[in-house]
Design an enzyme around this catalytic site. Sequence first.
Site, PDB file in Angstrom:
ATOM      1  N   ILE A   1      49.519  -3.163 -29.717  1.00  0.00           N
ATOM      2  CA  ILE A   1      49.790  -2.244 -28.540  1.00  0.00           C
ATOM      3  C   ILE A   1      50.494  -3.347 -27.424  1.00  0.00           C
ATOM      4  O   ILE A   1      51.374  -2.904 -26.609  1.00  0.00           O
ATOM      5  CB  ILE A   1      48.832  -1.692 -28.061  1.00  0.00           C
TER       6      ILE A   1
ATOM      7  N   SER B   1      44.231 -14.952 -26.356  1.00  0.00           N
ATOM      8  CA  SER B   1      44.066 -14.310 -27.605  1.00  0.00           C
ATOM      9  C   SER B   1      43.375 -15.390 -28.584  1.00  0.00           C
ATOM     10  O   SER B   1      43.742 -16.724 -28.466  1.00  0.00           O
ATOM     11  CB  SER B   1      45.318 -13.501 -28.031  1.00  0.00           C
ATOM     12  N   ARG B   2      42.517 -14.859 -29.464  1.00  0.00           N
ATOM     13  CA  ARG B   2      42.051 -15.705 -30.308  1.00  0.00           C
ATOM     14  C   ARG B   2      43.160 -16.223 -31.621  1.00  0.00           C
ATOM     15  O   ARG B   2      43.192 -17.374 -32.074  1.00  0.00           O
ATOM     16  CB  ARG B   2      41.098 -15.131 -31.278  1.00  0.00           C
TER      17      ARG B   2
ATOM     18  N   LYS C   1      43.588   2.156 -22.378  1.00  0.00           N
ATOM     19  CA  LYS C   1      42.869   3.228 -22.497  1.00  0.00           C
ATOM     20  C   LYS C   1      41.988   2.814 -23.816  1.00  0.00           C
ATOM     21  O   LYS C   1      42.292   2.372 -24.698  1.00  0.00           O
ATOM     22  CB  LYS C   1      43.401   4.243 -22.657  1.00  0.00           C
TER      23      LYS C   1
ATOM     24  N   ASP D   1      40.281   7.995 -30.432  1.00  0.00           N
ATOM     25  CA  ASP D   1      40.950   7.098 -29.941  1.00  0.00           C
ATOM     26  C   ASP D   1      42.350   7.565 -29.471  1.00  0.00           C
ATOM     27  O   ASP D   1      43.023   7.547 -28.529  1.00  0.00           O
ATOM     28  CB  ASP D   1      41.268   5.850 -31.023  1.00  0.00           C
TER      29      ASP D   1
END
Length: 314
Positions: A14, A36-37, A90, A168
């Site tokens: 996303i 971010s990993r 969201k 979701d």
Amino acid sequence: MMSMKIALAGIGKIARDQHVPSINASADWDLAATVSRHGTVDGVEAFDDFAALLAARPDIKVVSLCLPPVPRFDYAAAALKAGRHVMLEKPPGATLSECHALAAMAREAGVSIYATWHSREAAQVAAAKAWLKGKRLYRLKVTWKEDVRRWHPGQAWIWQAGGLGVFDPGINALSILTEILPDPVHLTGATLEFPENRETPIAASLRFFHPHGGDVSAVFDWRQDGDQIWTIEAETDGGNLLLADGGAKLAIDGHWQAETHDDGNPLHGEYPRLYSRMAALVRSGDIDMDLSPMTHVADAFLLGKRVTVDPFDE
């Protein structure tokens, strides 16, 4: 006005598909860092630790969080305590309580926080809301049916407790519902279908109380083959409405309304409008934490009858 530096945490699908293009296309924003990993964005400073970002880049005053809902609270709380404005993908959190806590933290810190609902920014949602105003509602039905394998491949977290399962995408429908209805509704009953090998539901049916007697219901299903269905149908004393394709198209009494400007231009569309709203909130110091879509989801888990169905495997 000068652009504002923003950091993006959680570089997944996303973020790549929606957040990064929307930020890069906007004069309001300068994507200054990512967290971010695993994921990075070409040409942008990358961190794999959120605390390290906050310590190293005090010049970045805004953070957009694209992480799954369960771990998001710790990131949001850390950002608010560091005096940063926060934008939430969201749903805004894993529970209502933590969302209320984040809003309180933002007020105490004197910064903005924004619970985004991207489907409210779909092209025809505002027109649907305007058309329904002042009309008596007889019936409204939400149908949100899609193929989870197509839209969430390999995303194990959505099947784990806190991942919401079919809610979701279903919460997108509820965000539109709560935006377009002139009168608020509340849940009166639900049936939730759980695969025997999963912690979250794969399908749900919901029933709502409407203050003027309208029949309001919703059906969500993640097992849809073929055409994907994201519709809201309403019958009123002034005619019938069909909001289709997740809010992108609108028909009144069977006649499709003129298309709007969501034409693929990176300055148009749902996420660019979210980022424009966030820029306005930061500049005004305001808070936007509407939790009504999430309240319906929480009520569904509270009231819903649980039905066990066949196992689901990727």
